[in-house]
Design an enzyme around this catalytic site. Structure first.
Site, PDB file in Angstrom:
ATOM      1  N   LYS A  42       0.818  -1.212   0.000  1.00 24.89           N
ATOM      2  CA  LYS A  42       0.000   0.000   0.000  1.00 24.89           C
ATOM      3  C   LYS A  42       0.850   1.260   0.000  1.00 24.89           C
ATOM      4  CE  LYS A  42      -2.924  -2.448   3.261  1.00 24.89           C
ATOM      5  NZ  LYS A  42      -3.340  -2.492   4.695  1.00 24.89           N
ATOM      6  N   ASP A 102      14.679  -0.592   0.939  1.00 30.98           N
ATOM      7  CA  ASP A 102      15.460  -0.749   2.176  1.00 30.98           C
ATOM      8  C   ASP A 102      16.427  -1.933   2.005  1.00 30.98           C
ATOM      9  OD1 ASP A 102      16.357  -0.916   4.781  1.00 30.98           O
ATOM     10  OD2 ASP A 102      14.405  -1.113   5.709  1.00 30.98           O
ATOM     11  N   ARG A 164       0.324   6.418   7.397  1.00 31.40           N
ATOM     12  CA  ARG A 164       0.438   6.507   5.934  1.00 31.40           C
ATOM     13  C   ARG A 164      -0.091   7.841   5.423  1.00 31.40           C
ATOM     14  NH1 ARG A 164       1.568   1.222   3.995  1.00 31.40           N
ATOM     15  NH2 ARG A 164       0.567  -0.451   5.127  1.00 31.40           N
TER      16      ARG A 164
END
Ligand code: PRP
Length: 179
Positions: A42, A102, A164
């Site tokens: 998402k 990452d 978010r």
């Protein structure tokens, strides 16, 4: 919610500038082509939305739901596809849209999958790059901003599904995940 943030790492103005710059570069590089933008849900939602509006080309917009964090602050390394693409990417130019790279486990898994499915090209645009977290040797094709090794939230990035909707990217206060 804002009180849980230690410091802002990428503010709203900087995000807007990044989207504008990357959109311009992508428009230039894909001239005459019709790429498929594939957002990885998402986290990609705000970035995909803002970036795509600076791409002056015919593009398809597709989504996959991929997850590796399972609610913690570090990756599990176990990448799960929760929703696959609805269309074929064979012979298509695919540009994967990520909020952050990452360890690069997620992106490597998806790149390999798309190559296996016969994409003509596979490139990656990420808002944030955290090279200090890498376990795979990978450099995104387009990078909004390189950040240090801190746990960041906002503008699509979550901790335990929260934050978010912050309009900026910030470092979460450790007390939030230590408590
Ligand atoms: C986050 C982020 C990237 C991935 C990056 O997704 O959106 O997809 O982790 O980490 P990596 O380079 O170590 O693989 P997450 O699994 O948290 O799902 P989400 O997008 O739904 O938040």
């Amino acid at each position: 919610m804002h009180n849980d943030i230690d410091k802002i790492l990428v503010n709203e103005q900087e995000i807007a500038q990044i989207c504008q710059n990357l959109g311009k570069q992508i428009t230039h590089d894909y001239q005459g082509k019709r790429p498929i933008l594939v957002g990885l849900l998402k986290g990609c939602i705000p970035f995909m939305s803002d970036l795509s509006r600076h791409i002056g080309l015919y593009v398809d917009m597709e989504f996959m739901a991929v997850s590796s964090y399972h609610g913690g602050i570090s990756t599990s390394g176990d990448v799960k596809i929760r929703k696959d693409l609805d269309i074929s990417i064979a012979d298509r130019d695919v540009l994967i849209v990520e909020d952050i790279v990452d360890t690069a486990s997620t992106i490597m898994t998806i790149i390999n999958l798309f190559r296996h499915r016969g994409a003509a090209s596979v490139k990656v645009v990420t808002l944030l790059d955290k090279p200090g977290g890498r376990i795979h040797d990978f450099t995104p094709d387009y990078i909004g901003k390189t950040i240090p090794k801190a746990f960041v939230v906002g503008y699509g990035l979550d901790y335990d599904e929260l934050y978010r909707n912050l309009p900026y990217v910030g470092v979460l206060k450790p007390k939030v995940y230590n408590d």
